[in-house]
Design a protein around this motif. Structure first.
Motif, PDB file in Angstrom:
ATOM      1  N   ASN A 286      34.994  -8.843   2.145  1.00 21.76           N
ATOM      2  CA  ASN A 286      34.163  -9.173   3.297  1.00 21.76           C
ATOM      3  C   ASN A 286      34.663 -10.438   3.987  1.00 21.76           C
ATOM      4  N   PRO A 287      34.275 -10.605   5.266  1.00 20.73           N
ATOM      5  CA  PRO A 287      33.234  -9.883   6.007  1.00 20.73           C
ATOM      6  C   PRO A 287      33.703  -8.574   6.655  1.00 20.73           C
ATOM      7  N   THR A 288      35.004  -8.310   6.679  1.00 20.95           N
ATOM      8  CA  THR A 288      35.507  -7.181   7.457  1.00 20.95           C
ATOM      9  C   THR A 288      35.042  -5.842   6.908  1.00 20.95           C
ATOM     10  N   HIS A 289      35.026  -5.708   5.608  1.00 18.84           N
ATOM     11  CA  HIS A 289      34.601  -4.457   4.963  1.00 18.84           C
ATOM     12  C   HIS A 289      33.235  -4.022   5.496  1.00 18.84           C
ATOM     13  N   ARG A 290      32.281  -4.915   5.456  1.00 15.80           N
ATOM     14  CA  ARG A 290      30.921  -4.604   5.919  1.00 15.80           C
ATOM     15  C   ARG A 290      30.893  -4.416   7.430  1.00 15.80           C
ATOM     16  N   ASN A 291      31.598  -5.265   8.149  1.00 12.00           N
ATOM     17  CA  ASN A 291      31.571  -5.196   9.619  1.00 12.00           C
ATOM     18  C   ASN A 291      32.215  -3.926  10.150  1.00 12.00           C
ATOM     19  N   ARG A 292      33.098  -3.315   9.367  1.00 11.02           N
ATOM     20  CA  ARG A 292      33.749  -2.086   9.814  1.00 11.02           C
ATOM     21  C   ARG A 292      32.986  -0.823   9.394  1.00 11.02           C
ATOM     22  N   GLY A 293      31.803  -1.008   8.831  1.00 11.31           N
ATOM     23  CA  GLY A 293      30.937   0.134   8.622  1.00 11.31           C
ATOM     24  C   GLY A 293      30.766   0.630   7.212  1.00 11.31           C
ATOM     25  N   TRP A 294      31.333  -0.068   6.231  1.00  6.51           N
ATOM     26  CA  TRP A 294      31.093   0.301   4.840  1.00  6.51           C
ATOM     27  C   TRP A 294      29.749  -0.267   4.397  1.00  6.51           C
ATOM     28  N   HIS A 295      28.971   0.515   3.665  1.00  8.34           N
ATOM     29  CA  HIS A 295      27.700   0.045   3.131  1.00  8.34           C
ATOM     30  C   HIS A 295      27.973  -0.614   1.787  1.00  8.34           C
ATOM     31  N   ALA A 296      28.025  -1.940   1.798  1.00  9.95           N
ATOM     32  CA  ALA A 296      28.462  -2.678   0.614  1.00  9.95           C
ATOM     33  C   ALA A 296      27.510  -2.526  -0.562  1.00  9.95           C
ATOM     34  N   THR A 297      26.248  -2.239  -0.312  1.00 12.72           N
ATOM     35  CA  THR A 297      25.324  -1.960  -1.410  1.00 12.72           C
ATOM     36  C   THR A 297      25.877  -0.864  -2.296  1.00 12.72           C
ATOM     37  N   ALA A 298      26.514   0.121  -1.694  1.00 15.11           N
ATOM     38  CA  ALA A 298      27.103   1.230  -2.438  1.00 15.11           C
ATOM     39  C   ALA A 298      28.505   0.898  -2.920  1.00 15.11           C
ATOM     40  N   THR A 299      29.350   0.436  -2.017  1.00 18.11           N
ATOM     41  CA  THR A 299      30.775   0.296  -2.333  1.00 18.11           C
ATOM     42  C   THR A 299      31.049  -0.844  -3.300  1.00 18.11           C
ATOM     43  N   VAL A 300      30.422  -1.979  -3.069  1.00 19.39           N
ATOM     44  CA  VAL A 300      30.595  -3.141  -3.936  1.00 19.39           C
ATOM     45  C   VAL A 300      29.557  -3.124  -5.057  1.00 19.39           C
ATOM     46  N   GLY A 301      28.381  -2.567  -4.750  1.00 19.25           N
ATOM     47  CA  GLY A 301      27.316  -2.540  -5.737  1.00 19.25           C
ATOM     48  C   GLY A 301      27.688  -1.823  -7.014  1.00 19.25           C
ATOM     49  N   VAL A 302      28.399  -0.703  -6.912  1.00 18.63           N
ATOM     50  CA  VAL A 302      28.743   0.051  -8.109  1.00 18.63           C
ATOM     51  C   VAL A 302      29.640  -0.764  -9.040  1.00 18.63           C
ATOM     52  N   ILE A 303      30.459  -1.642  -8.497  1.00 24.04           N
ATOM     53  CA  ILE A 303      31.339  -2.465  -9.330  1.00 24.04           C
ATOM     54  C   ILE A 303      30.524  -3.551 -10.028  1.00 24.04           C
ATOM     55  N   GLY A 304      29.560  -4.135  -9.308  1.00 21.10           N
ATOM     56  CA  GLY A 304      28.663  -5.096  -9.949  1.00 21.10           C
ATOM     57  C   GLY A 304      27.845  -4.452 -11.047  1.00 21.10           C
TER      58      GLY A 304
ATOM     59  N   LEU B 123      31.429  -4.803 -24.148  1.00 22.96           N
ATOM     60  CA  LEU B 123      32.824  -4.409 -24.041  1.00 22.96           C
ATOM     61  C   LEU B 123      33.731  -5.631 -24.083  1.00 22.96           C
ATOM     62  N   ASP B 124      34.916  -5.466 -24.662  1.00 21.23           N
ATOM     63  CA  ASP B 124      35.880  -6.560 -24.661  1.00 21.23           C
ATOM     64  C   ASP B 124      36.511  -6.686 -23.276  1.00 21.23           C
ATOM     65  N   ALA B 125      37.391  -7.649 -23.119  1.00 21.79           N
ATOM     66  CA  ALA B 125      37.957  -7.946 -21.802  1.00 21.79           C
ATOM     67  C   ALA B 125      38.696  -6.750 -21.223  1.00 21.79           C
ATOM     68  N   GLU B 126      39.484  -6.066 -22.060  1.00 20.78           N
ATOM     69  CA  GLU B 126      40.258  -4.929 -21.558  1.00 20.78           C
ATOM     70  C   GLU B 126      39.351  -3.799 -21.109  1.00 20.78           C
ATOM     71  N   LYS B 127      38.365  -3.468 -21.897  1.00 22.66           N
ATOM     72  CA  LYS B 127      37.477  -2.372 -21.534  1.00 22.66           C
ATOM     73  C   LYS B 127      36.565  -2.755 -20.372  1.00 22.66           C
ATOM     74  N   SER B 128      36.203  -4.016 -20.276  1.00 17.85           N
ATOM     75  CA  SER B 128      35.411  -4.458 -19.124  1.00 17.85           C
ATOM     76  C   SER B 128      36.206  -4.301 -17.837  1.00 17.85           C
ATOM     77  N   ALA B 129      37.483  -4.657 -17.889  1.00 19.56           N
ATOM     78  CA  ALA B 129      38.340  -4.476 -16.717  1.00 19.56           C
ATOM     79  C   ALA B 129      38.467  -2.995 -16.367  1.00 19.56           C
ATOM     80  N   ARG B 130      38.586  -2.157 -17.386  1.00 16.10           N
ATOM     81  CA  ARG B 130      38.655  -0.721 -17.129  1.00 16.10           C
ATOM     82  C   ARG B 130      37.364  -0.214 -16.489  1.00 16.10           C
ATOM     83  N   ALA B 131      36.233  -0.724 -16.946  1.00 12.95           N
ATOM     84  CA  ALA B 131      34.954  -0.303 -16.369  1.00 12.95           C
ATOM     85  C   ALA B 131      34.917  -0.599 -14.872  1.00 12.95           C
ATOM     86  N   LEU B 132      35.388  -1.767 -14.494  1.00 11.10           N
ATOM     87  CA  LEU B 132      35.420  -2.119 -13.066  1.00 11.10           C
ATOM     88  C   LEU B 132      36.368  -1.208 -12.306  1.00 11.10           C
TER      89      LEU B 132
END
Length: 476
Positions: free
Chosen positions: A151-169, A180-189
């Protein structure tokens, strides 16, 4: 809180840096951080209750209810579901009224994604209230760090960050719950980036709140896949075909290098050296809503209501209303002639005409019936918007009301009520809770739920809170 990941483990790869922090950050959070998390989870549960009786939530529940019962509670329903499906329904309930909070670093509705994912997986794993708070802070931090990287471009160009960024959070929060350990946490993201989707063109439809549910569900699935051993690419955030280039644009580097005055830490760069410092939950705070519509209108709504209270005029005295505002707010509210309650939540004319006509704005003002009120629609032509191509933080909203007697009154609002600059008191949180549950929960039910919410950080099991929500609900 200073970042505590040892320097030898530092990496320029954001997935690995975030994974290390998720796995290794200590659970001793500052009191102001845990207090803030607690308040926002109270706010979420409050809005989930009336959200549970909305059509979009019912449709979501009716779709998934036969796909697997399980240990996770669904608000407004006595039958538990498997964790991903409970999170999907509850996330939809939390967002359908657009009364849930905004969080600026990711430009997302954060809690309605994180809370349902944490609650559902937390019931499956039978975690404590303290573990809920911990997972929430971790998930919010990663959601914010990813958001700042696109951001800010991602949101300003029409992506709904609640969905796109929210799933990673949500995946980060769930990785924390699962230990999860560090490796598996990174994989989850990384797995979560493959579930990152959602367009602002869904605003004004039932699919917009469904985005929050899908993100909550995806976070649980991503972390669970990683726990099972699923591998994933390590360049899905910042690589030749990473999220920043695919979901910002081919001009990503030029936009990044041109930023000179970033807002909310949004620099189009992923922070990999100090992932947890500062803690974004306390550095930025929230925008807690008092109106059940798009928060981009709230500075203007606050201004009109306050000018009416200060000067004593009514809608009958108004010749014209002029709003000078940043263009990003103008772009968020795209319905000049709303035809449904959902569309009215994204309509400046409707929101501002409501404020001209009446002094209190409630849930009933954004329904299919309310949007057709002739006395409100008659005021639409009085609203004149002047969008300015400046950032939200550098251009406050100015409301000018021109009266029929020749006078003009004006006010300038850099922040809405409910923001860090003008925060809700604890009493205001509970007032909002009372307004949300009224007519849906009995006094006994509302009091029991409030007791568990007040005790959330000390609860031995999150199940005791969620059981208060797992009951049939109907609007009065």
């Amino acid at each position: 809180m200073p970042d505590t990941i040892p320097k030898p483990h530092q990496t320029d790869n954001p997935l690995k840096a975030f994974g290390q922090w998720i796995a290794n950050a200590p659970k001793a959070w500052p009191q102001d951080a845990t207090d803030s998390a607690h308040k926002q989870l109270i706010d979420l549960v409050a809005v989930m209750v009336p959200g549970a009786v909305e059509d979009a939530t019912r449709f979501a529940l009716n779709t998934v209810k036969d796909w697997g019962t399980g240990p996770s509670s669904v608000v407004g329903n006595s039958t538990g579901l498997s964790a991903p499906w409970a999170a999907l329904v509850n996330g939809t309930a939390g967002h359908v009224l657009d009364l849930d909070d905004n969080f600026d670093p990711p430009k997302a509705h954060a809690t309605t994604v994180l809370g349902p994912a944490i609650f559902a997986l937390g019931e499956q794993e039978d975690i404590s209230g303290a573990a809920v708070i911990d997972a929430y802070i971790v998930g919010l931090q990663i959601m914010g760090r990813v958001g700042q990287g696109v951001n800010p471009t991602h949101r300003n160009r029409g992506w709904h960050a609640t969905a796109t960024v929210g799933v990673i959070g949500a995946a980060a929060a769930c990785a924390r719950i699962l230990g999860l350990d560090a490796e598996k946490s990174a994989r989850a993201l990384s797995i979560a980036t493959s579930m990152s989707a959602g367009f602002m063109s869904q605003f004004g439809s039932m699919t917009k709140p469904l985005h929050a549910g899908l993100a909550a569900k995806g976070g649980i699935m991503a972390a669970s896949f990683a726990r099972s051993g699923m591998t994933a690419g390590m360049e899905t955030l910042d690589g030749r075909t990473g999220m920043n280039r695919l979901m910002v644009g081919p001009d990503y580097e030029a936009l990044r290098d041109a930023i000179t005055n970033p807002e909310h830490g949004q620099v189009l760069r992923y922070e990999t050296e100090q992932v947890g410092d500062p803690l974004l939950i306390t550095e930025h705070g929230y925008r807690v809503k008092r109106f059940a519509n798009c928060g981009a209108s709230h500075r203007s709504m606050d201004g009109i209501l306050d000018l009416k209270a200060e000067h004593g005029f009514t809608h009958k005295d108004v010749e014209k209303v002029t709003i000078d505002l940043p263009r990003v707010h103008f772009n968020n509210l795209m319905y000049d002639d709303p035809q449904s309650g959902l569309q009215s939540k994204f309509s400046f004319p409707h929101a501002l005409s409501l404020c001209l006509y009446q002094d209190q704005i409630g849930l009933a003002d954004f329904t299919d019936e309310a949007v057709m009120r002739p006395e409100i629609r008659a005021l639409y032509p009085l609203i004149h918007l002047n969008p300015v191509d400046k950032l939200e933080g550098e251009f406050p909203t100015t409301v000018t009301i021109h009266l029929k007697d020749g006078r003009s009154v004006a006010t300038t609002r850099p922040w809405p009520l409910g923001s860090k600059a003008l925060p809700f008191s604890m009493a205001q949180y509970w007032d909002k809770y009372d307004a949300c549950v009224a007519g849906i929960l009995s006094k006994k039910e509302a009091d029991a739920l409030r007791e568990k919410l007040e005790e959330l950080p000390q609860l031995a099991s999150i199940r005791t809170l969620m059981q208060c929500l797992a009951r049939p609900m109907e609007a009065a």
